[in-house]
Design an enzyme around this catalytic site. Structure first.
Site, PDB file in Angstrom:
ATOM      1  N   CYS A 166      -0.507  33.880  11.057  1.00 30.16           N
ATOM      2  CA  CYS A 166      -0.217  34.401  12.397  1.00 30.16           C
ATOM      3  C   CYS A 166      -0.115  33.259  13.385  1.00 30.16           C
ATOM      4  CB  CYS A 166      -1.264  35.421  12.791  1.00 30.16           C
ATOM      5  SG  CYS A 166      -0.978  36.929  11.866  1.00 30.16           S
ATOM      6  N   GLU A 167       1.000  32.573  13.269  1.00 31.97           N
ATOM      7  CA  GLU A 167       1.340  31.419  14.098  1.00 31.97           C
ATOM      8  C   GLU A 167       2.754  31.108  13.631  1.00 31.97           C
ATOM      9  OE1 GLU A 167       1.838  29.199  16.415  1.00 31.97           O
ATOM     10  OE2 GLU A 167      -0.319  28.769  16.580  1.00 31.97           O
ATOM     11  N   GLU A 219       0.833  -1.219   0.000  1.00 31.04           N
ATOM     12  CA  GLU A 219       0.000   0.000   0.000  1.00 31.04           C
ATOM     13  C   GLU A 219       0.854   1.250   0.000  1.00 31.04           C
ATOM     14  OE1 GLU A 219      -1.852  -0.652   3.724  1.00 31.04           O
ATOM     15  OE2 GLU A 219      -3.258  -2.128   2.959  1.00 31.04           O
ATOM     16  N   PRO A 220       1.580   1.496  -1.068  1.00 31.44           N
ATOM     17  CA  PRO A 220       2.425   2.687  -1.093  1.00 31.44           C
ATOM     18  C   PRO A 220       1.593   3.961  -1.258  1.00 31.44           C
ATOM     19  CG  PRO A 220       2.460   1.594  -3.231  1.00 31.44           C
ATOM     20  CD  PRO A 220       1.659   0.710  -2.323  1.00 31.44           C
ATOM     21  N   TYR A 227       0.758  14.098   1.356  1.00 32.75           N
ATOM     22  CA  TYR A 227       0.404  14.757   2.614  1.00 32.75           C
ATOM     23  C   TYR A 227       0.679  16.257   2.570  1.00 32.75           C
ATOM     24  CZ  TYR A 227       0.643   9.820   3.654  1.00 32.75           C
ATOM     25  OH  TYR A 227       0.479   8.461   3.581  1.00 32.75           O
TER      26      TYR A 227
HETATM   27  C1  LIG Z   1      -0.912   5.810   5.471  1.00 34.77           C
HETATM   28  C2  LIG Z   1      -1.021   4.393   5.132  1.00 34.77           C
HETATM   29  C3  LIG Z   1      -0.267   3.857   4.087  1.00 34.77           C
HETATM   30  C4  LIG Z   1       0.697   4.675   3.254  1.00 34.77           C
HETATM   31  O1  LIG Z   1       1.824   5.083   3.937  1.00 34.77           O
HETATM   32  P1  LIG Z   1       2.972   5.865   3.127  1.00 34.77           P
HETATM   33  O2  LIG Z   1       4.013   6.120   4.137  1.00 34.77           O
HETATM   34  O3  LIG Z   1       2.375   7.122   2.603  1.00 34.77           O
HETATM   35  O4  LIG Z   1       3.427   4.997   2.018  1.00 34.77           O
HETATM   36  C5  LIG Z   1      -0.456   2.524   3.779  1.00 34.77           C
HETATM   37  N1  LIG Z   1      -1.308   1.747   4.472  1.00 34.77           N
HETATM   38  C6  LIG Z   1      -2.052   2.230   5.499  1.00 34.77           C
HETATM   39  C7  LIG Z   1      -2.984   1.345   6.195  1.00 34.77           C
HETATM   40  C8  LIG Z   1      -1.923   3.568   5.857  1.00 34.77           C
HETATM   41  O5  LIG Z   1      -2.659   4.031   6.873  1.00 34.77           O
END
Ligand SMILES: *Cc1c(COP(=O)(O)O)cnc(C)c1O
Length: 402
Positions: free
Chosen positions: A332-333, A263-264, A360
Site C-alpha cells: 500500500c504505497e 572493490e566490485p 542491492y
Molecule cells: C558500494 C561500494 C562498492 C561497490 O560498488 P558497486 O557499484 O556495487 O560495484 C565498492 N567500494 C565501496 C567503498 C563501496 O561503498
C-alpha cells in the site's frame, strides 16, 4: 563453459521454494570474477568483493572459494566475513561516518582499515602511531556521471578526504607517524567511461608520490553491468590493459611495485540474481493494464529508489503474444516496477522474473506492510539449494516487547 540459467530452473526453484524468491546462479558469479582476473593479469591486482551488494554468508563463502577478498562497510559485515572463513587481512573495512569506537573494534578484529575523514585520521594516528597500517580514502572529485545519488566523487559528497586537504593529511601523518599502506578512491557506481578511471588513477598517482611506501592503490568500483537491453557492461578487458599500463609507468618513477585493488559489488553479483514473483492479478483501468505481483519495493527497491530499470520476462508463458503492461507490487504505497513494459501475455498465476536482481536486491529489502522477506536460493552445478529461509510471521515479532 558458462551456461546461463534457464527458465525451467527458475520455475523449478519457484515450485520448490515458493515465490517470491531470489535465485542466484553461482557459475555466473564465477564468470564475472574470472573476467576481472583475466583483464588485469598483466599487473598484480586484487579484488575485494564489496559485500554490501549481497551478504548472504553462502555467497561470501563462494566468493572466497573463487579467490576474492572482501570489502566491508560495517563491523557486522566484517563479522559475517570472518564467519564465512575470511582471514582478517583478507578483509578491508571502509566505513563512513561511523563511531570511532566501531573502528577501534575493527582493529581488535585485525582487519584492514580504510579511513575517510580527517578527524578520524587524527584520532587514529594519535592512538596507534605507526603500529597499525591504514589506507586513506581520497575524494579525487572525479565526476562519475550517471546517477547523482550513487555517485560519490562529486564536491558535495560525504565520502573520502578531499584531495584539497592533502596538506592536512601530510601534517597528521608526519606528526603521528601513521603508516599509510594504501590509498583508496571510489568515485561512484556505473562508470561508463574508461577515461574516468584513468583520470582518477592519474590523480591517485599524483598523490601517491607524497607517500614513500605504499603497497597498494585501491580504485574502488564503478564497474557497470547492463540493465537495459541496449546497455553495455564496462569493457573490463580494455580497462585492465589501460590501467595496468598506466600503473607500470607510474612504478618506474615510484621505484616500487604497488598492487592495484578493486572493490566490485554489482559487477560480481548483479547478473547472477533473479527475483521470481507471481502475477497475483491483472487489473485493467481506463489508462493501462496493471500486473500486480506478489512483491513490491519491500523486496526490490531499486526501480523506485534509483529509477533503475530491471528487465522483466514472463517465464511461464514465454511464447505468447506481446502486450503492454505496467508492473506494480502489492504493497500500500506506489510501488511501480515498470511502466509500459512489453511482456508475453501475462495471466494471473504466471511467474515473472526481474533480471539482474542479485545486487542491492534482497540486501535492501524490508518488512514494510508487515510483509515477509523472501527466501534466497543458490544454484550451483545445476543444483538448487536454500541459502536463506523466507520470513515467517514470528520474524515480524522478533525483538518486539509484547
Ligand atoms: C558500494 C561500494 C562498492 C561497490 O560498488 P558497486 O557499484 O556495487 O560495484 C565498492 N567500494 C565501496 C567503498 C563501496 O561503498
Amino acid at each position: 563453459m558458462y551456461e546461463p540459467i534457464t527458465n525451467e530452473q527458475l520455475i523449478a526453484a519457484a515450485n520448490e521454494f515458493g515465490t517470491p524468491v531470489y535465485v542466484y546462479h553461482a557459475e555466473k558469479i564465477a564468470e564475472q570474477y574470472n573476467k576481472l582476473v583475466n583483464a588485469f593479469k598483466d599487473h598484480p591486482t586484487r579484488f575485494f568483493y564489496a559485500c554490501k551488494a549481497l551478504t548472504n554468508v553462502n555467497i561470501l563463502r563462494y566468493m572466497k572459494s573463487l579467490g576474492a577478498l572482501l570489502d566491508c562497510v560495517s563491523i557486522n559485515e566484517v563479522k559475517l566475513g570472518l564467519l564465512a572463513g575470511y582471514a582478517p587481512n583478507e578483509i578491508l573495512y571502509t566505513p563512513n561516518c561511523v563511531d570511532f569506537n566501531e573502528i577501534l573494534d575493527c582493529t581488535e578484529l585485525g582487519v584492514r582499515i580504510n579511513i575517510d575523514n580527517i578527524s578520524i585520521l587524527e584520532q587514529f594516528g594519535n592512538k596507534f602511531g605507526g603500529t597499525y597500517p591504514v589506507c586513506i580514502r581520497i575524494n579525487p572529485h572525479i565526476e562519475a556521471g550517471g546517477n547523482y545519488k550513487i555517485s560519490t566523487g562529486h564536491i558535495d559528497s560525504k565520502f573520502g578526504i578531499s584531495i584539497h586537504q592533502q596538506r592536512h593529511i601530510d601534517r597528521i601523518v608526519k606528526t603521528t607517524g601513521l603508516h599509510v599502506q594504501g590509498l583508496h578512491m571510489h568515485t561512484g557506481s556505473e562508470i561508463k567511461d574508461i577515461e574516468v578511471f584513468l583520470r582518477g588513477l592519474e590523480v591517485m598517482f599524483d598523490i601517491a608520490t607524497r607517500f614513500p611506501a605504499l603497497d597498494f592503490i585501491d580504485l574502488g568500483s564503478g564497474f557497470k553491468v547492463p540493465y537495459r537491453e541496449d546497455e553495455k557492461a564496462t569493457d573490463v578487458e580494455n580497462l585492465g590493459r589501460m590501467v595496468s599500463q598506466a600503473a607500470h609507468e607510474f612504478e618506474k618513477e615510484y621505484n616500487r611495485t604497488v598492487e592495484l585493488w578493486f572493490e566490485p559489488g554489482k559487477y560480481l553479483v548483479s547478473e547472477c540474481g533473479s527475483l521470481v514473483v507471481k502475477a497475483n492479478v491483472i487489473k485493467q483501468t481506463t489508462a493501462t493494464v496493471f500486473v500486480g505481483v506478489n512483491s513490491g519495493f519491500n523486496h526490490l527497491i531499486r526501480p523506485m529508489f534509483y529509477d533503475s530499470y530491471h528487465r522483466i520476462t514472463n517465464i511461464t508463458n514465454p511464447e505468447a503474444a506481446q502486450r503492454i503492461y505496467t508492473v506494480v507490487g502489492n504493497i500500500c504505497e506506489t510501488d511501480t516496477f515498470a511502466w509500459d513494459r512489453v511482456l508475453s501475455e501475462v495471466r494471473e498465476g504466471d511467474l515473472l522474473v526481474f533480471h539482474n536482481a542479485g545486487a542491492y536486491g534482497f540486501e535492501m529489502s524490508s518488512n514494510f506492510n508487515s510483509r515477509l522477506k523472501p527466501a534466497e536460493v543458490m544454484i550451483e552445478n545445476g543444483k538448487a539449494r536454500l541459502i536463506r529461509k523466507a520470513d515467517v510471521f514470528e520474524d515480524l515479532l522478533r525483538g518486539q516487547v509484547i
